[in-house]
Scaffold this motif. Structure first.
Motif, PDB file in Angstrom:
ATOM      1  N   THR A  11       0.866  -1.172   0.000  1.00  0.00           N
ATOM      2  CA  THR A  11       0.000   0.000   0.000  1.00  0.00           C
ATOM      3  C   THR A  11       0.904   1.222   0.000  1.00  0.00           C
ATOM      4  O   THR A  11       1.694   1.421   0.927  1.00  0.00           O
ATOM      5  N   VAL A  12       0.793   2.014  -1.061  1.00  0.00           N
ATOM      6  CA  VAL A  12       1.666   3.172  -1.251  1.00  0.00           C
ATOM      7  C   VAL A  12       0.805   4.394  -1.555  1.00  0.00           C
ATOM      8  O   VAL A  12       0.470   4.662  -2.715  1.00  0.00           O
TER       9      VAL A  12
ATOM     10  N   HIS B 130      -0.001  -3.337  -6.617  1.00  0.00           N
ATOM     11  CA  HIS B 130      -0.028  -2.568  -5.387  1.00  0.00           C
ATOM     12  C   HIS B 130      -1.294  -1.710  -5.300  1.00  0.00           C
ATOM     13  O   HIS B 130      -1.959  -1.446  -6.291  1.00  0.00           O
ATOM     14  N   VAL B 131      -1.582  -1.250  -4.096  1.00  0.00           N
ATOM     15  CA  VAL B 131      -2.684  -0.321  -3.852  1.00  0.00           C
ATOM     16  C   VAL B 131      -2.054   1.068  -3.741  1.00  0.00           C
ATOM     17  O   VAL B 131      -1.124   1.265  -2.952  1.00  0.00           O
ATOM     18  N   ALA B 132      -2.564   2.007  -4.530  1.00  0.00           N
ATOM     19  CA  ALA B 132      -1.956   3.344  -4.572  1.00  0.00           C
ATOM     20  C   ALA B 132      -3.029   4.416  -4.481  1.00  0.00           C
ATOM     21  O   ALA B 132      -3.371   5.065  -5.475  1.00  0.00           O
ATOM     22  N   PRO B 133      -3.595   4.640  -3.289  1.00  0.00           N
ATOM     23  CA  PRO B 133      -4.632   5.668  -3.141  1.00  0.00           C
ATOM     24  C   PRO B 133      -4.049   7.081  -3.248  1.00  0.00           C
ATOM     25  O   PRO B 133      -2.939   7.338  -2.771  1.00  0.00           O
TER      26      PRO B 133
ATOM     27  N   GLU C 115      -8.849  11.548  10.391  1.00  0.00           N
ATOM     28  CA  GLU C 115      -9.059  10.159  10.819  1.00  0.00           C
ATOM     29  C   GLU C 115      -8.849   9.206   9.649  1.00  0.00           C
ATOM     30  O   GLU C 115      -8.218   8.160   9.777  1.00  0.00           O
ATOM     31  N   ARG C 116      -9.395   9.579   8.497  1.00  0.00           N
ATOM     32  CA  ARG C 116      -9.269   8.751   7.291  1.00  0.00           C
ATOM     33  C   ARG C 116      -7.806   8.608   6.878  1.00  0.00           C
ATOM     34  O   ARG C 116      -7.332   7.512   6.570  1.00  0.00           O
TER      35      ARG C 116
ATOM     36  N   LEU D 145      -5.299   5.267   6.793  1.00  0.00           N
ATOM     37  CA  LEU D 145      -4.560   4.935   5.569  1.00  0.00           C
ATOM     38  C   LEU D 145      -3.063   4.866   5.844  1.00  0.00           C
ATOM     39  O   LEU D 145      -2.396   3.896   5.466  1.00  0.00           O
ATOM     40  N   TYR D 146      -2.528   5.870   6.518  1.00  0.00           N
ATOM     41  CA  TYR D 146      -1.088   5.937   6.750  1.00  0.00           C
ATOM     42  C   TYR D 146      -0.595   4.795   7.645  1.00  0.00           C
ATOM     43  O   TYR D 146       0.479   4.251   7.426  1.00  0.00           O
TER      44      TYR D 146
END
Length: 192
Positions: free
Chosen positions: A4-5, A34-37, A66-67, A71-72
Motif C-alpha cells: 500500500t503506497v 499494489h494499492v496506490a490511493p 481520521e481517514r 490509511l497511513y
C-alpha cells in the motif's frame, strides 16, 4: 508482495499539472499489484495546521484526518509528487504532511518532482528530502524528476516521452525494495 503506497500530491492550484504525474504513478503501481490511493490536498481541504492529528483527543479529529491516519498506519511506503514553488516545497504539500508524524515512522518515501521547465522540480526535492526524513519516512536515494511535465505526460497520465517508462520502472523497483526491507524490520519491532 502487494504494497500500500499512498500517493501524496502537493498542489491545490486550479491549473495544476502534477495530477498527471500522480495518475501515471498510480497506474504503474497498480499494474505491479499494489494499492496506490491518491491523497489530494485539494479534495481534503485541510485547514492550515493548528493541531496535529495526535493532538486531538481520541475520536475527535476531523474526519479527513481520521481517514488519513487509518490509511497511513496501513501504508508500506509513501510516494510524494511535488512541484517546485520558488525553489522550495509547495505550501499545500507541507501543510498536508505536517498534520501527521508517528503514522509515517519506519516507512520509506519516494519523491517524484516536476516542473514546467527544464529542471524537473529538483530544487524542491532537496528540502523535501530533509523534511521527509524528519517526519520519519526517509526518501529513497533516487528521484523521479519530470521536466516539462505538460509535454511528458498527457492529461490522463499517459506518457508522451519514452524515457519516462524506463525511469519510473527503476524508481519503483527501488521503492519496492526499501518498502519490503523496512516492512520486514518493522515486523521484528522498532527502536521506539
Amino acid at each position: 508482495m502487494s504494497l500500500t503506497v499512498p500517493i501524496i500530491l502537493g498542489s491545490v492550484r486550479s491549473d495544476r499539472i502534477g495530477i498527471r504525474a500522480a495518475r501515471f504513478l498510480i497506474a504503474r503501481l497498480e499494474a505491479r499489484g499494489h494499492v496506490a490511493p491518491l491523497v489530494d490536498p485539494a479534495e481534503l481541504s485541510l485547514p492550515l495546521l493548528d493541531r496535529m492529528y495526535k493532538e486531538y483527543p481520541a475520536g475527535t479529529a476531523p474526519e479527513p484526518l481520521e481517514r488519513l491516519a487509518t490509511l497511513y498506519r496501513g501504508a508500506d511506503a509513501f510516494l510524494v509528487v511535488s512541484a517546485e514553488y520558488n525553489h522550495g516545497v509547495p505550501p499545500a504539500l507541507s501543510n498536508t504532511l505536517d498534520h501527521f508524524l508517528e503514522e509515517y515512522y519506519w516507512r520509506p518515501s519516494a519523491i517524484c518532482c516536476y516542473s514546467a521547465g527544464q529542471f524537473g522540480g529538483v530544487r524542491a526535492a532537496m528540502p523535501l528530502r530533509a523534511m521527509l526524513a524528519e517526519l520519519g519516512m526517509p526518501s529513497i536515494p533516487s528521484l523521479l524528476p519530470i521536466p516539462r511535465l505538460q509535454k511528458a505526460l498527457a492529461e490522463d497520465g499517459t506518457p508522451t516521452d519514452a524515457w519516462i517508462e524506463k525511469a519510473a520502472a527503476k524508481f519503483l523497483d527501488e521503492l519496492e525494495w526499501y518498502a519490503e526491507a523496512l516492512g520486514e524490520r518493522r515486523k521484528a519491532g522498532t527502536p521506539y
